[in-house]
Design an enzyme around this catalytic site. Structure first.
Site, PDB file in Angstrom:
ATOM      1  N   LYS A   1      -5.932  10.431   0.842  1.00  0.00           N
ATOM      2  CA  LYS A   1      -5.878   9.103   1.450  1.00  0.00           C
ATOM      3  C   LYS A   1      -7.107   8.352   0.968  1.00  0.00           C
ATOM      4  CE  LYS A   1      -6.480   7.145   6.088  1.00  0.00           C
ATOM      5  NZ  LYS A   1      -6.719   7.499   7.498  1.00  0.00           N
TER       6      LYS A   1
ATOM      7  N   ASP B   1     -16.572   5.725  14.261  1.00  0.00           N
ATOM      8  CA  ASP B   1     -15.361   5.621  13.440  1.00  0.00           C
ATOM      9  C   ASP B   1     -14.889   4.170  13.351  1.00  0.00           C
ATOM     10  OD1 ASP B   1     -13.011   5.929  12.075  1.00  0.00           O
ATOM     11  OD2 ASP B   1     -12.230   7.540  13.336  1.00  0.00           O
TER      12      ASP B   1
ATOM     13  N   SER C   1     -13.033   1.657  10.521  1.00  0.00           N
ATOM     14  CA  SER C   1     -12.323   1.716   9.242  1.00  0.00           C
ATOM     15  C   SER C   1     -13.014   0.902   8.159  1.00  0.00           C
ATOM     16  CB  SER C   1     -10.895   1.205   9.422  1.00  0.00           C
ATOM     17  OG  SER C   1     -10.232   1.198   8.182  1.00  0.00           O
ATOM     18  N   ALA C   2     -13.013   1.457   6.957  1.00  0.00           N
ATOM     19  CA  ALA C   2     -13.539   0.740   5.788  1.00  0.00           C
ATOM     20  C   ALA C   2     -12.684  -0.487   5.461  1.00  0.00           C
ATOM     21  CB  ALA C   2     -13.601   1.677   4.587  1.00  0.00           C
ATOM     22  N   ASP C   3     -11.497  -0.580   6.060  1.00  0.00           N
ATOM     23  CA  ASP C   3     -10.654  -1.766   5.839  1.00  0.00           C
ATOM     24  C   ASP C   3     -11.396  -3.044   6.246  1.00  0.00           C
ATOM     25  OD1 ASP C   3      -8.663   0.039   5.171  1.00  0.00           O
ATOM     26  OD2 ASP C   3      -7.434  -0.342   6.959  1.00  0.00           O
TER      27      ASP C   3
ATOM     28  N   LYS D   1      -3.526  -1.964  15.609  1.00  0.00           N
ATOM     29  CA  LYS D   1      -2.787  -1.107  16.531  1.00  0.00           C
ATOM     30  C   LYS D   1      -3.527  -0.940  17.844  1.00  0.00           C
ATOM     31  CE  LYS D   1      -1.259   1.586  12.708  1.00  0.00           C
ATOM     32  NZ  LYS D   1      -2.385   1.134  11.871  1.00  0.00           N
TER      33      LYS D   1
ATOM     34  N   VAL E   1      -5.466   0.303   3.096  1.00  0.00           N
ATOM     35  CA  VAL E   1      -5.630  -1.147   2.995  1.00  0.00           C
ATOM     36  C   VAL E   1      -6.848  -1.465   2.123  1.00  0.00           C
ATOM     37  CG1 VAL E   1      -6.232  -3.230   4.304  1.00  0.00           C
ATOM     38  CG2 VAL E   1      -4.433  -1.687   5.144  1.00  0.00           C
TER      39      VAL E   1
ATOM     40  N   GLU F   1       0.831  -1.213   0.000  1.00  0.00           N
ATOM     41  CA  GLU F   1       0.000   0.000   0.000  1.00  0.00           C
ATOM     42  C   GLU F   1       0.863   1.259   0.000  1.00  0.00           C
ATOM     43  OE1 GLU F   1      -1.473   1.847   3.451  1.00  0.00           O
ATOM     44  OE2 GLU F   1      -1.115   0.097   4.728  1.00  0.00           O
TER      45      GLU F   1
HETATM   46  N1  PSU Z   1      -0.956   0.886   9.334  1.00  0.00           N
HETATM   47  C1  PSU Z   1       0.247   1.493   9.447  1.00  0.00           C
HETATM   48  N2  PSU Z   1       0.384   2.718   8.939  1.00  0.00           N
HETATM   49  C2  PSU Z   1      -0.627   3.303   8.236  1.00  0.00           C
HETATM   50  C3  PSU Z   1      -1.872   2.635   8.087  1.00  0.00           C
HETATM   51  C4  PSU Z   1      -1.983   1.426   8.654  1.00  0.00           C
HETATM   52  O1  PSU Z   1       1.169   0.948  10.018  1.00  0.00           O
HETATM   53  O2  PSU Z   1      -0.439   4.404   7.754  1.00  0.00           O
HETATM   54  C5  PSU Z   1      -2.954   3.215   7.237  1.00  0.00           C
HETATM   55  C6  PSU Z   1      -3.454   2.110   6.288  1.00  0.00           C
HETATM   56  O3  PSU Z   1      -3.444   2.599   4.982  1.00  0.00           O
HETATM   57  C7  PSU Z   1      -4.857   1.833   6.762  1.00  0.00           C
HETATM   58  C8  PSU Z   1      -5.254   3.184   7.245  1.00  0.00           C
HETATM   59  O4  PSU Z   1      -5.694   1.322   5.750  1.00  0.00           O
HETATM   60  O5  PSU Z   1      -4.100   3.648   7.936  1.00  0.00           O
HETATM   61  C9  PSU Z   1      -6.456   3.147   8.124  1.00  0.00           C
HETATM   62  O6  PSU Z   1      -6.994   4.412   8.210  1.00  0.00           O
HETATM   63  P1  PSU Z   1      -8.429   4.639   8.859  1.00  0.00           P
HETATM   64  O7  PSU Z   1      -8.250   4.259  10.299  1.00  0.00           O
HETATM   65  O8  PSU Z   1      -8.704   6.108   8.664  1.00  0.00           O
HETATM   66  O9  PSU Z   1      -9.377   3.748   8.133  1.00  0.00           O
HETATM   67 MN    MN Z   2     -11.776   6.197  10.295  1.00  0.00          MN
END
Ligand code: PSU
Ligand code: MN
Length: 300
Positions: A86, A138, A140-142, A159, A106, A25
């Protein structure tokens, strides 16, 4: 109208030969790490994939083209660029249609990998359910992407800035196999332990690839999350990180950080509060995930 997708020469050759490919990614480059460590890490990750017998395909949108595999110059310029979008499932197509530039999360990387016929993807950590999601919504769409797109994602777990218990619940509800590699516990990115058991445990790349193939044979949509614990020598312990994460989250609230900015803000703040130790751990775990993903890709 045709899909503006450009495969690098390496990726084209690997596809023609049926050789293993690992998707990577780009949000981790633009939003996850500071320059120049971001570009340096991206290069090392690509080298790690090559050293393990696969072809790396770093994915990003550059001036309206979906790139599957970046040149050294493209990687460098993306790593230095400011205000890069992003991209996730929701805004990916719009970015291409308007000839924009964006880094893939992701979720977006899974979509792109699937379009390019790539089955395995290595990253650091996935997005998940944020703490306080009962108020902020909140999530994630992941997680949703893992439920619908058939790509095996190798990450170091979720995390500890997230609500890991709720993240695992959402994955289960959505029918996503969560596989800890070589241990019972679900790992927590910088730490090998989260205090929570992983639903599945596997010991070999072959088992992981076969499980993904079996899902396809059954007509089940979606991918798999492989949670690969950070190498022991690079780990930051949960006890060390807990107060730092609490502080970062409270700073985010103080500054009114919301939506897409939350994850990048917390990563940057934790980097400052650990004097850079979180970044060293992050680099070590991404390299380790690239290694495992290459071994899994060889089984497809
Ligand atoms: N994990 C990491 N560093 C990152 C991310 C994940 O170690 O920068 C990024 C990935 O691209 C993941 C995104 O899909 O953060 C998730 O963002 P959000 O929580 O806004 O969905
Ligand atoms: Mn989010």
């Amino acid at each position: 109208m045709t899909l503006p997708m450009i495969l690098s020469d390496d990726v084209k050759a690997a596809k023609a030969n049926g050789a293993p490919i690992v998707a990577l990614e780009s949000t981790i480059i633009t939003h996850g790490m500071p320059y120049p460590q971001n570009v340096e890490t991206a290069r090392r990750v690509e080298a790690e994939v090559r050293d393990n017998g696969a072809t790396p395909a770093t994915i990003a949108v550059l001036d309206g083209n979906l790139h599957i595999g970046l040149s050294a110059a493209e990687l460098e310029s993306l790593g230095q660029a400011k205000n890069v979008a992003k991209l996730s499932r929701a805004d990916f197509a719009a970015c291409l249609a308007r000839k924009g530039t964006g880094a893939t999360t992701v979720a977006a990387t899974m979509i792109a990998a699937h379009l390019a016929g790539i089955h395995v993807f290595a990253t650091g950590g996935i997005g998940g359910v944020h703490k306080g999601a009962e108020d902020s919504f909140d999530i994630s769409a992941d997680l949703n992407e893992l439920a619908q797109t058939p790509v095996t994602v190798v990450a170091a777990g979720a995390k500890a800035i997230l609500d890991i218990e709720k993240t695992l619940e959402v994955l289960e509800t959505n029918g996503v196999p969560v596989i800890a590699f070589g241990q019972d516990e679900f790992p927590a990115f910088w730490s090998r332990s989260s205090g929570l058991p992983a639903p599945l445990r596997m010991e070999t790349p072959a088992e992981i690839a076969e499980s993904q193939k079996m899902r396809s044979l059954m007509g089940l949509s979606g991918g798999q999350l492989v949670a690969n614990p950070i190498p022991a020598e690079a780990e930051l312990t949960r006890d060390y990180l807990a107060p730092i994460i609490a502080r970062a989250i409270s700073d985010a609230a103080t500054h009114g950080i919301a939506a897409k900015s939350v994850t990048p803000y917390l990563l940057q703040r934790i980097y400052e509060l650990t004097d850079g130790k979180s970044l060293e751990a992050n680099i070590a775990l991404v390299l380790s995930n690239a290694r495992l993903a290459s071994r899994i890709a060889a089984q497809f």
